[in-house]
Design an enzyme around this catalytic site. Structure first.
Site, PDB file in Angstrom:
ATOM      1  N   ASN A 140       0.855  -1.186   0.000  1.00 21.71           N
ATOM      2  CA  ASN A 140       0.000   0.000   0.000  1.00 21.71           C
ATOM      3  C   ASN A 140       0.898   1.245   0.000  1.00 21.71           C
ATOM      4  O   ASN A 140       1.388   1.653   1.053  1.00 21.71           O
ATOM      5  CB  ASN A 140      -0.908  -0.029   1.240  1.00 21.71           C
ATOM      6  CG  ASN A 140      -1.773   1.208   1.344  1.00 21.71           C
ATOM      7  OD1 ASN A 140      -1.877   1.986   0.390  1.00 21.71           O
ATOM      8  ND2 ASN A 140      -2.407   1.395   2.497  1.00 21.71           N
ATOM      9  N   LYS A 152       0.089   4.247  -0.504  1.00 23.90           N
ATOM     10  CA  LYS A 152      -0.625   5.457  -0.046  1.00 23.90           C
ATOM     11  C   LYS A 152      -0.329   6.620  -1.009  1.00 23.90           C
ATOM     12  O   LYS A 152      -0.217   6.398  -2.205  1.00 23.90           O
ATOM     13  CB  LYS A 152      -0.246   5.766   1.409  1.00 23.90           C
ATOM     14  CG  LYS A 152      -0.436   4.550   2.318  1.00 23.90           C
ATOM     15  CD  LYS A 152      -0.290   4.844   3.769  1.00 23.90           C
ATOM     16  CE  LYS A 152      -0.512   3.555   4.559  1.00 23.90           C
ATOM     17  NZ  LYS A 152      -0.446   3.742   6.005  1.00 23.90           N
ATOM     18  N   HIS A 210      -9.860   1.619   4.514  1.00 20.91           N
ATOM     19  CA  HIS A 210      -8.613   1.785   5.272  1.00 20.91           C
ATOM     20  C   HIS A 210      -8.864   2.786   6.400  1.00 20.91           C
ATOM     21  O   HIS A 210      -9.612   3.758   6.221  1.00 20.91           O
ATOM     22  CB  HIS A 210      -7.510   2.286   4.335  1.00 20.91           C
ATOM     23  CG  HIS A 210      -6.158   2.258   4.988  1.00 20.91           C
ATOM     24  ND1 HIS A 210      -5.772   3.202   5.909  1.00 20.91           N
ATOM     25  CD2 HIS A 210      -5.126   1.389   4.884  1.00 20.91           C
ATOM     26  CE1 HIS A 210      -4.547   2.909   6.337  1.00 20.91           C
ATOM     27  NE2 HIS A 210      -4.132   1.809   5.723  1.00 20.91           N
ATOM     28  N   GLU A 257      -7.267   5.163   7.504  1.00 19.44           N
ATOM     29  CA  GLU A 257      -6.997   6.565   7.146  1.00 19.44           C
ATOM     30  C   GLU A 257      -8.203   7.175   6.430  1.00 19.44           C
ATOM     31  O   GLU A 257      -8.503   8.353   6.590  1.00 19.44           O
ATOM     32  CB  GLU A 257      -5.724   6.653   6.288  1.00 19.44           C
ATOM     33  CG  GLU A 257      -4.469   6.462   7.141  1.00 19.44           C
ATOM     34  CD  GLU A 257      -3.282   5.864   6.429  1.00 19.44           C
ATOM     35  OE1 GLU A 257      -3.286   5.806   5.175  1.00 19.44           O
ATOM     36  OE2 GLU A 257      -2.347   5.442   7.123  1.00 19.44           O
ATOM     37  N   GLU A 260      -5.940  -4.297  10.611  1.00 20.60           N
ATOM     38  CA  GLU A 260      -4.909  -3.294  10.823  1.00 20.60           C
ATOM     39  C   GLU A 260      -5.260  -2.460  12.059  1.00 20.60           C
ATOM     40  O   GLU A 260      -6.028  -1.490  11.946  1.00 20.60           O
ATOM     41  CB  GLU A 260      -4.821  -2.356   9.618  1.00 20.60           C
ATOM     42  CG  GLU A 260      -4.453  -3.028   8.319  1.00 20.60           C
ATOM     43  CD  GLU A 260      -3.871  -2.025   7.338  1.00 20.60           C
ATOM     44  OE1 GLU A 260      -2.733  -2.203   6.927  1.00 20.60           O
ATOM     45  OE2 GLU A 260      -4.568  -1.046   7.014  1.00 20.60           O
ATOM     46  N   GLY A 299       2.159   2.547  11.068  1.00 25.31           N
ATOM     47  CA  GLY A 299       3.241   3.539  11.017  1.00 25.31           C
ATOM     48  C   GLY A 299       3.907   3.836  12.347  1.00 25.31           C
ATOM     49  O   GLY A 299       4.655   4.801  12.469  1.00 25.31           O
ATOM     50  N   SER A 310       2.839  -1.753  10.653  1.00 22.23           N
ATOM     51  CA  SER A 310       4.270  -1.835  10.998  1.00 22.23           C
ATOM     52  C   SER A 310       4.941  -3.157  10.612  1.00 22.23           C
ATOM     53  O   SER A 310       5.847  -3.625  11.302  1.00 22.23           O
ATOM     54  CB  SER A 310       4.469  -1.568  12.491  1.00 22.23           C
ATOM     55  OG  SER A 310       4.099  -0.229  12.788  1.00 22.23           O
ATOM     56  N   GLY A 360       2.592  -0.930   4.464  1.00 19.83           N
ATOM     57  CA  GLY A 360       2.615   0.478   4.084  1.00 19.83           C
ATOM     58  C   GLY A 360       4.043   0.948   3.903  1.00 19.83           C
ATOM     59  O   GLY A 360       4.678   0.718   2.881  1.00 19.83           O
ATOM     60  N   GLY A 361       4.581   1.602   4.940  1.00 23.11           N
ATOM     61  CA  GLY A 361       5.899   2.236   4.877  1.00 23.11           C
ATOM     62  C   GLY A 361       6.991   1.374   4.273  1.00 23.11           C
ATOM     63  O   GLY A 361       7.743   1.836   3.399  1.00 23.11           O
TER      64      GLY A 361
END
Ligand code: PGA
Length: 240
Positions: free
Chosen positions: A6, A8, A91, A93, A159, A165, A201, A222-223
Site C-alpha cells: 500500500n 498510499k 482503510h 486513514e 490493521e 506507522g 508496521s 505500508g511504509g
C-alpha cells in the site's frame, strides 16, 4: 500467502519507474501473490511499466457507483479496465479522514465486486478500544457491517490503528485471536470463507514471524513497501 504494498500517497513518477524496473527480474513464487497499490493517478503508469506478469495491481479505494456526477471519485469499472484485480476499502486513514463508516465501505465493496474486483476490506481498533477490552466486539461489528454478501472471493485486512506507522505490533496471541474471530464470524454469517491479512508496521524483520501465525494469510504493508529491497525481503519471507 498474499503481500500487498500500500503505497498510499507516496512515490513520484521517477521513484515508481525505479521501483518497477528493480522488480522485473525478481523470481516471484507461484505460491505467494504480490500486489501493488499505487495512488490512482499512477495505476496506468505502473500497468504499462510492469512487464512482469506475476505482479498484480490494485487500487487504494473506489466509489460505490459505476459512473455519474461524483467529482473527484474513481469508478471500480475504470479500475478494472486499467488492469486492477484488487481494491482496498475502508482503510482506517479513509475511515478517519474521509468519515467513511462501515455502511459506506459495504456499498463500495458491493460495487467493486460487481466490477469484478476483489475487495480487501480493512478493519482495526483504536488503542482506546483495545485498552478498554473491546477490541474483539469492535472488530466483529466492523466485519459484519462492512462485508457485503455478494462476494466470491474477499480479503479482510486486520490493521490495528495504533499499529499503523508506529512500529508497535500486537502480540502474536492478539493477532491470532482477531484473525480467528474474523474467519469464524464470516463463516457463521455467510457460510463462505475469507482470507485475512495483517497490516501495521510490518517490516523485513518481523514479517516471517507474523506470517507464521495461525490464520494469517499475508500482510498489508505500508511504509516498508516503498523501499524495493524491504518489499522484496518481506515477499521472500513469505516463500516457504
Ligand atoms: P504501515 O502501514 O505498514 O506503514 O504501518 C500499513 C497500512 O496502513 O496499510
Amino acid at each position: 500467502m498474499f503481500i500487498a504494498a500500500n503505497w498510499k500517497m507516496n512515490l513520484n513518477k521517477n521513484q515508481i519507474y525505479d521501483f518497477i524496473n528493480n522488480i522485473q527480474d525478481f523470481k516471484f513464487s507461484n505460491d505467494v501473490e504480490a500486489c501493488i497499490f499505487p495512488s490512482s493517478i499512477f495505476i496506468d503508469y505502473v500497468a504499462n511499466l510492469n512487464k512482469n506478469s506475476s505482479i498484480l495491481l490494485g487500487a487504494q479505494n473506489c466509489h460505490f457507483s459505476e459512473k455519474g456526477a461524483f467529482t473527484g471519485e474513481t469508478s471500480p469499472i475504470s479500475l478494472k479496465l486499467l488492469g486492477c484485480n484488487y481494491v482496498l476499502l475502508g482503510h482506517s486513514e479513509r475511515r478517519i479522514n474521509n468519515n467513511e463508516n462501515s455502511n459506506y465501505v459495504r456499498k463500495c465493496s458491493f460495487s467493486a465486486i460487481n466490477a469484478d474486483l476483489i475487495p480487501i476490506i480493512c478493519v482495526g481498533e483504536s488503542l482506546e478500544t483495545r485498552d478498554k477490552g473491546n477490541a474483539l466486539d469492535y472488530i466483529k461489528n466492523q466485519v459484519h457491517e462492512s462485508l457485503p454478501e455478494n462476494y466470491k472471493q474477499a480479503y479482510i485486512a486486520y490493521e490495528p490503528i495504533w499499529s499503523i506507522g508506529t512500529g508497535q505490533i500486537p502480540s502474536h496471541y492478539e493477532i491470532e485471536e482477531i484473525h480467528t474471530l474474523i474467519k469464524d464470524e464470516v463463516k457463521k454469517v455467510t457460510n463462505k470463507s475469507v482470507k485475512v491479512l495483517y497490516g501495521g508496521s510490518v517490516n523485513p524483520k518481523n514479517a516471517k514471524e507474523i506470517m507464521s501465525i495461525n490464520n494469517v494469510d499475508g500482510t498489508l504493508v505500508g511504509g516498508a513497501s516503498l523501499n524495493v529491497k524491504d518489499f522484496l525481503a518481506i515477499y521472500s519471507s513469505a516463500v516457504k
